[in-house]
Design a protein around this motif. Structure first.
Motif, PDB file in Angstrom:
ATOM      1  N   ASN A 118      66.773 -23.702  13.873  1.00  0.00           N
ATOM      2  CA  ASN A 118      65.722 -22.674  13.952  1.00  0.00           C
ATOM      3  C   ASN A 118      65.160 -22.536  15.360  1.00  0.00           C
ATOM      4  O   ASN A 118      64.237 -21.768  15.598  1.00  0.00           O
ATOM      5  N   GLY A 119      65.681 -23.325  16.287  1.00  0.00           N
ATOM      6  CA  GLY A 119      65.183 -23.261  17.659  1.00  0.00           C
ATOM      7  C   GLY A 119      63.954 -24.124  17.882  1.00  0.00           C
ATOM      8  O   GLY A 119      63.310 -24.041  18.934  1.00  0.00           O
ATOM      9  N   ASP A 120      63.601 -24.959  16.909  1.00  0.00           N
ATOM     10  CA  ASP A 120      62.438 -25.853  17.080  1.00  0.00           C
ATOM     11  C   ASP A 120      62.892 -27.197  17.638  1.00  0.00           C
ATOM     12  O   ASP A 120      64.032 -27.617  17.408  1.00  0.00           O
ATOM     13  N   PHE A 121      61.983 -27.874  18.355  1.00  0.00           N
ATOM     14  CA  PHE A 121      62.308 -29.198  18.888  1.00  0.00           C
ATOM     15  C   PHE A 121      62.681 -30.137  17.743  1.00  0.00           C
ATOM     16  O   PHE A 121      61.992 -30.161  16.711  1.00  0.00           O
ATOM     17  N   ALA A 122      63.762 -30.908  17.935  1.00  0.00           N
ATOM     18  CA  ALA A 122      64.241 -31.816  16.879  1.00  0.00           C
ATOM     19  C   ALA A 122      63.865 -33.244  17.250  1.00  0.00           C
ATOM     20  O   ALA A 122      64.572 -33.922  17.994  1.00  0.00           O
ATOM     21  N   VAL A 123      62.722 -33.684  16.758  1.00  0.00           N
ATOM     22  CA  VAL A 123      62.175 -34.990  17.144  1.00  0.00           C
ATOM     23  C   VAL A 123      62.683 -36.078  16.193  1.00  0.00           C
ATOM     24  O   VAL A 123      62.857 -35.834  15.002  1.00  0.00           O
ATOM     25  N   LYS A 124      62.960 -37.274  16.732  1.00  0.00           N
ATOM     26  CA  LYS A 124      63.547 -38.368  15.939  1.00  0.00           C
ATOM     27  C   LYS A 124      62.554 -39.530  15.801  1.00  0.00           C
ATOM     28  O   LYS A 124      61.734 -39.763  16.688  1.00  0.00           O
ATOM     29  N   LYS A 125      62.747 -40.292  14.732  1.00  0.00           N
ATOM     30  CA  LYS A 125      61.852 -41.447  14.508  1.00  0.00           C
ATOM     31  C   LYS A 125      62.470 -42.719  15.077  1.00  0.00           C
ATOM     32  O   LYS A 125      63.584 -43.093  14.714  1.00  0.00           O
ATOM     33  N   VAL A 126      61.736 -43.376  15.958  1.00  0.00           N
ATOM     34  CA  VAL A 126      62.132 -44.673  16.514  1.00  0.00           C
ATOM     35  C   VAL A 126      60.957 -45.656  16.442  1.00  0.00           C
ATOM     36  O   VAL A 126      61.130 -46.837  16.204  1.00  0.00           O
ATOM     37  N   HIS A 127      59.736 -45.140  16.598  1.00  0.00           N
ATOM     38  CA  HIS A 127      58.539 -45.991  16.576  1.00  0.00           C
ATOM     39  C   HIS A 127      58.366 -46.618  15.191  1.00  0.00           C
ATOM     40  O   HIS A 127      58.991 -46.197  14.215  1.00  0.00           O
ATOM     41  N   HIS A 128      57.465 -47.569  15.121  1.00  0.00           N
ATOM     42  CA  HIS A 128      57.227 -48.282  13.872  1.00  0.00           C
ATOM     43  C   HIS A 128      56.612 -47.361  12.817  1.00  0.00           C
ATOM     44  O   HIS A 128      56.942 -47.424  11.638  1.00  0.00           O
ATOM     45  N   ILE A 129      55.719 -46.479  13.245  1.00  0.00           N
ATOM     46  CA  ILE A 129      55.000 -45.668  12.256  1.00  0.00           C
ATOM     47  C   ILE A 129      55.394 -44.179  12.340  1.00  0.00           C
ATOM     48  O   ILE A 129      55.839 -43.604  11.363  1.00  0.00           O
ATOM     49  N   GLY A 130      55.258 -43.582  13.500  1.00  0.00           N
ATOM     50  CA  GLY A 130      55.423 -42.128  13.609  1.00  0.00           C
ATOM     51  C   GLY A 130      56.736 -41.681  14.244  1.00  0.00           C
ATOM     52  O   GLY A 130      57.616 -42.481  14.539  1.00  0.00           O
ATOM     53  N   THR A 131      56.848 -40.366  14.498  1.00  0.00           N
ATOM     54  CA  THR A 131      58.090 -39.737  14.975  1.00  0.00           C
ATOM     55  C   THR A 131      57.835 -39.079  16.329  1.00  0.00           C
ATOM     56  O   THR A 131      57.116 -38.071  16.405  1.00  0.00           O
ATOM     57  N   TYR A 132      58.415 -39.638  17.369  1.00  0.00           N
ATOM     58  CA  TYR A 132      58.043 -39.193  18.730  1.00  0.00           C
ATOM     59  C   TYR A 132      59.192 -39.037  19.728  1.00  0.00           C
ATOM     60  O   TYR A 132      58.948 -38.714  20.881  1.00  0.00           O
ATOM     61  N   VAL A 133      60.444 -39.320  19.354  1.00  0.00           N
ATOM     62  CA  VAL A 133      61.509 -39.304  20.365  1.00  0.00           C
ATOM     63  C   VAL A 133      62.233 -37.954  20.359  1.00  0.00           C
ATOM     64  O   VAL A 133      62.831 -37.555  19.359  1.00  0.00           O
ATOM     65  N   LEU A 134      62.155 -37.271  21.491  1.00  0.00           N
ATOM     66  CA  LEU A 134      62.787 -35.949  21.611  1.00  0.00           C
ATOM     67  C   LEU A 134      63.983 -36.051  22.567  1.00  0.00           C
ATOM     68  O   LEU A 134      63.819 -36.174  23.779  1.00  0.00           O
ATOM     69  N   PRO A 135      65.219 -36.027  22.023  1.00  0.00           N
ATOM     70  CA  PRO A 135      66.409 -36.185  22.872  1.00  0.00           C
ATOM     71  C   PRO A 135      66.586 -35.044  23.881  1.00  0.00           C
ATOM     72  O   PRO A 135      66.144 -33.915  23.648  1.00  0.00           O
ATOM     73  N   MET A 136      67.231 -35.385  24.994  1.00  0.00           N
ATOM     74  CA  MET A 136      67.503 -34.405  26.056  1.00  0.00           C
ATOM     75  C   MET A 136      69.007 -34.416  26.349  1.00  0.00           C
ATOM     76  O   MET A 136      69.443 -35.081  27.290  1.00  0.00           O
ATOM     77  N   PRO A 137      69.786 -33.693  25.547  1.00  0.00           N
ATOM     78  CA  PRO A 137      71.248 -33.750  25.734  1.00  0.00           C
ATOM     79  C   PRO A 137      71.700 -33.311  27.130  1.00  0.00           C
ATOM     80  O   PRO A 137      72.756 -33.719  27.577  1.00  0.00           O
ATOM     81  N   ASN A 138      70.926 -32.484  27.814  1.00  0.00           N
ATOM     82  CA  ASN A 138      71.327 -32.188  29.203  1.00  0.00           C
ATOM     83  C   ASN A 138      70.287 -32.734  30.188  1.00  0.00           C
ATOM     84  O   ASN A 138      69.966 -32.144  31.210  1.00  0.00           O
ATOM     85  N   GLY A 139      69.815 -33.945  29.872  1.00  0.00           N
ATOM     86  CA  GLY A 139      68.773 -34.581  30.677  1.00  0.00           C
ATOM     87  C   GLY A 139      69.194 -34.924  32.099  1.00  0.00           C
ATOM     88  O   GLY A 139      68.354 -35.274  32.923  1.00  0.00           O
ATOM     89  N   GLU A 140      70.494 -34.792  32.406  1.00  0.00           N
ATOM     90  CA  GLU A 140      70.911 -35.109  33.779  1.00  0.00           C
ATOM     91  C   GLU A 140      70.405 -34.069  34.776  1.00  0.00           C
ATOM     92  O   GLU A 140      70.458 -34.279  35.980  1.00  0.00           O
ATOM     93  N   THR A 141      69.873 -32.957  34.278  1.00  0.00           N
ATOM     94  CA  THR A 141      69.429 -31.895  35.185  1.00  0.00           C
ATOM     95  C   THR A 141      67.953 -32.031  35.580  1.00  0.00           C
ATOM     96  O   THR A 141      67.450 -31.230  36.346  1.00  0.00           O
ATOM     97  N   VAL A 142      67.294 -33.057  35.061  1.00  0.00           N
ATOM     98  CA  VAL A 142      65.834 -33.095  35.200  1.00  0.00           C
ATOM     99  C   VAL A 142      65.368 -33.108  36.662  1.00  0.00           C
ATOM    100  O   VAL A 142      64.468 -32.364  37.055  1.00  0.00           O
ATOM    101  N   LYS A 143      66.025 -33.901  37.497  1.00  0.00           N
ATOM    102  CA  LYS A 143      65.594 -33.990  38.899  1.00  0.00           C
ATOM    103  C   LYS A 143      65.831 -32.674  39.649  1.00  0.00           C
ATOM    104  O   LYS A 143      64.984 -32.218  40.425  1.00  0.00           O
ATOM    105  N   LYS A 144      66.993 -32.074  39.380  1.00  0.00           N
ATOM    106  CA  LYS A 144      67.326 -30.803  40.053  1.00  0.00           C
ATOM    107  C   LYS A 144      66.290 -29.740  39.704  1.00  0.00           C
ATOM    108  O   LYS A 144      65.829 -28.993  40.557  1.00  0.00           O
TER     109      LYS A 144
END
Ligand SMILES: Cc1cc2nc3c(=O)[nH]c(=O)nc-3n(C[C@H](O)[C@H](O)[C@H](O)COP(=O)(O)OP(=O)(O)OC[C@H]3O[C@@H](n4cnc5c(N)ncnc54)[C@H](O)[C@@H]3O)c2cc1C
Length: 578
Positions: A118-144
């Motif tokens: 649907n074009g919404d951010f797909a956040v994943k659960k890693v923490h003990h309680i809540g859901t906060y991890v948002l993957p960056m499949p093209n995260g290699e571009t961040v500095k550029k």
């Protein structure tokens, strides 16, 4: 190579940002956006294009508070519990409220985040309680993408200048900074109305077990200069005894990384292939369970993926081997380790200071202000706990805006010219010696002592011996360290920062006479948590030229924590069920 050149120039600006990794570029952008007519300088030891923890990219946002997945209140609660309650919630809550707008802004810079159909951010659960991890499949571009924004905003960038000390006025206000060119050793005095420190973690404190001095978990240029500079300027540093210790891939010394692989079904396992911790989110308690498993004879500890489907493993490899640390694929290739066939051996990292992953940093409030007027800090070196990359961006933005407002309302503070001369003499001393000890040997010795004496579990007697030995190393450094060119001079200055951080780590650890934060501050002589005496922050600062520690009350919570929620992070071990 890198001849030493005599010279000193002076520049002035409204806001000086030191450190062009993650928090620094955002601080500079926001300061400039607040007042486009003002002068903003971004000073960097390396080159802003490829510097800092995110130099090669990043796998994801570890702590994204995205509407629909979590609320600022839930996040504030999680971080408070993860940090044993020793949290001033205001900066954490402010971050949680603001970070979503920063994600949208980063998205608009062209840094793409994982989205669902649907074009919404797909956040994943890693923490003990809540859901906060948002993957960056093209995260290699961040500095550029960041660099493009800096160019567009016409931020004045000074690459290859290493800041060495802050300048302060007689009334205690910040007046600027002194920097040394890393290729020529020429001095630069930067007068500034406000200064923002964004110099990352103290990541070269311990020695990695692989034996490579620069094979650190942290970006190796982050040698704790920011912590040392803040200390010498009289700023307070918070909770330095809450060390950073991470679960890493053995010998590679990079994250294993359960944050990427966990949502796909991978997990941390013992040598029987069994899960022993409920949650792979990094916390002191999680590290303690890791340590206990090693002690129990069920070690080594591994990242287990070999039960996953081929397609899943391929997807994990696409991120883990290409985005954040592209060397990881090469490492596995060289060792012939394959996720499909075997579990990947992990180990416990060297110690460091880092608020990004734990809580040790220069003390700041919710405006990123330190205790020195006009001096700000953001990112891994500021005391907002567990703030990671998005925290660096968000608190960098808070610092940039507040620092510009401050600068608009003050004149330049006057510093004493004698302070510059004194700093020149300190910096150049190793270059004046004909013979002596090269900086890498002093650094190696100091960091080996840090491992020998300061790696938790913390033993009082070992700390006292370590302090004594480090005192001897300091004497060697001050009397015999020798630099033959500008590059060695840079290493010599870094060594001085490392020694300062080692001293602070020991002082802060001995001050807190209890155990807290799992493995991060496990004292064998004071093995219990003591809430009656130690439910507080500790602040370390320079008083009358000496290191001093004091207690600081935890500020009243903005988000209440129920009695039965307080110890949720203590319950990490998988319990045997009938
Ligand atoms: C291996 C690794 C993996 C990580 N993975 C994730 C992840 O997946 N998700 C996530 O959210 N977070 C992750 N993090 C954490 C995140 O990257 C950091 O919290 C964040 O980037 C810190 O930003 P910073 O600006 O404080 O420091 P940095 O980005 O490291 O910037 C510090 C800058 O200061 C410069 N500097 C240092 N000393 C001086 C000096 N004396 N003078 C001038 N400049 C100086 C350095 O060269 C550097 O450019 C990871 C960190 C590491 C190390």
């Amino acid at each position: 190579m890198d001849e030493i050149v005599d010279g000193l120039s002076e520049v002035s600006c409204d806001v000086l940002v030191i450190g062009g990794g993650t928090a620094g570029p955002m601080a500079a952008l926001k300061a400039k956006a607040k007042n486009p007519k003002a002068n903003v300088i971004l000073l960097e030891k390396a080159n802003v294009k490829r510097s800092g923890a995110i130099s090669m990219g990043m796998d994801g946002l570890n702590n994204a508070v995205v509407p629909g997945y979590a609320t600022p209140e839930q996040y504030t609660k999680e971080i408070t519990i993860a940090n044993d309650g020793i949290v001033d919630q205001k900066p954490v809550y402010k971050y949680a409220q603001k970070c979503y707008s920063i994600i949208e802004e980063l998205d608009s810079f062209g840094i793409r985040f994982l989205k669902n159909e649907n074009g919404d951010f797909a956040v994943k659960k890693v923490h003990h309680i809540g859901t906060y991890v948002l993957p960056m499949p093209n995260g290699e571009t961040v500095k550029k993408a960041l660099y493009r924004q800096l160019r567009r905003a016409r931020i004045l960038i000074s690459n290859r200048y290493m800041a060495t000390r802050l300048l302060t006025a007689s009334d205690g206000r910040v007046a600027g900074a002194i920097a040394v060119n890393t290729r020529t050793a020429e001095f630069l005095v930067l007068k500034a109305k406000a200064v923002i420190l964004c110099m990352g973690a103290a990541g070269r404190l311990g020695l990695p077990t692989s034996g490579y001095m620069f094979g650190t978990y942290e970006n190796a240029a982050n040698s704790g200069d920011g912590y040392a500079m803040a200390y010498h300027a009289g700023a307070a540093l918070a909770n330095l005894e809450c060390f950073q210790i991470n679960p890493l891939i053995k010998d590679y010394n990079g994250p294993a990384c359960a944050y990427v692989a966990g949502p796909f079904g991978a997990y941390t396992a013992n040598n029987e292939g069994s899960r022993f911790i409920e949650c792979d989110y990094w916390s002191g308690q999680m590290m303690l369970e890791f340590f206990n498993e090693l002690q129990s004879g069920k070690g080594p500890v591994f990242l287990k993926l070999n039960h996953l489907h081929e397609n899943t493993i391929k997807e994990i490899e696409t991120t883990l081997h290409k985005v954040e640390r592209p060397t990881r694929g090469l490492f596995h290739e060289g060792r012939s380790t394959d996720y499909r066939r075997e579990m990947i051996e992990m180990h416990i990292s060297e110690i460091g200071f880092c608020s990004g992953h734990s809580a040790s940093g220069v003390f700041v409030d919710e405006f990123a202000r330190t205790t020195v007027p006009g001096l700000y800090a953001a990112g891994d070196m500021a005391s907002v706990p567990h703030n990671y990359m998005l925290g660096a961006f968000t608190n960098g933005s808070v610092a940039g805006e507040d620092a510009m407002t401050y600068a608009e309302n003050v004149d330049f503070a006057e510093f004493d010219a004698a302070d510059v001369a004194k700093e020149q003499a300190r910096v150049l001393a190793p270059t004046k010696r004909e013979d002596g000890i090269p900086p890498n040997q002093i650094e190696y010795k100091a960091r080996r002592l840090v491992n020998d004496y300061f790696q938790p579990p913390k033993v009082t007697r070992k700390f006292e011996i370590g302090q004594k030995r480090l005192g001897e190393v300091r004497e060697d450094m001050e009397q015999s360290m020798m630099a033959r060119n500008a590059h060695e001079l840079l290493r010599a200055l870094e060594t001085a920062s490392i020694l300062d951080c080692a001293d602070m780590a020991a002082h802060a650890s001995l001050y807190r006479t209890e155990s807290r934060w799992g493995l991060y501050h496990l004292r064998t002589d004071h093995p219990e948590k003591n809430n009656d005496d130690w439910f507080c922050h500790t602040l370390l600062s320079k008083k009358d030229g000496r290191m001093a520690s004091e207690k600081r009350a935890v500020q009243p919570y903005v988000v209440p924590i129920a009695e039965d929620e307080k110890d949720l992070y203590d319950k990490q071990r998988v319990r045997a069920s009938a």
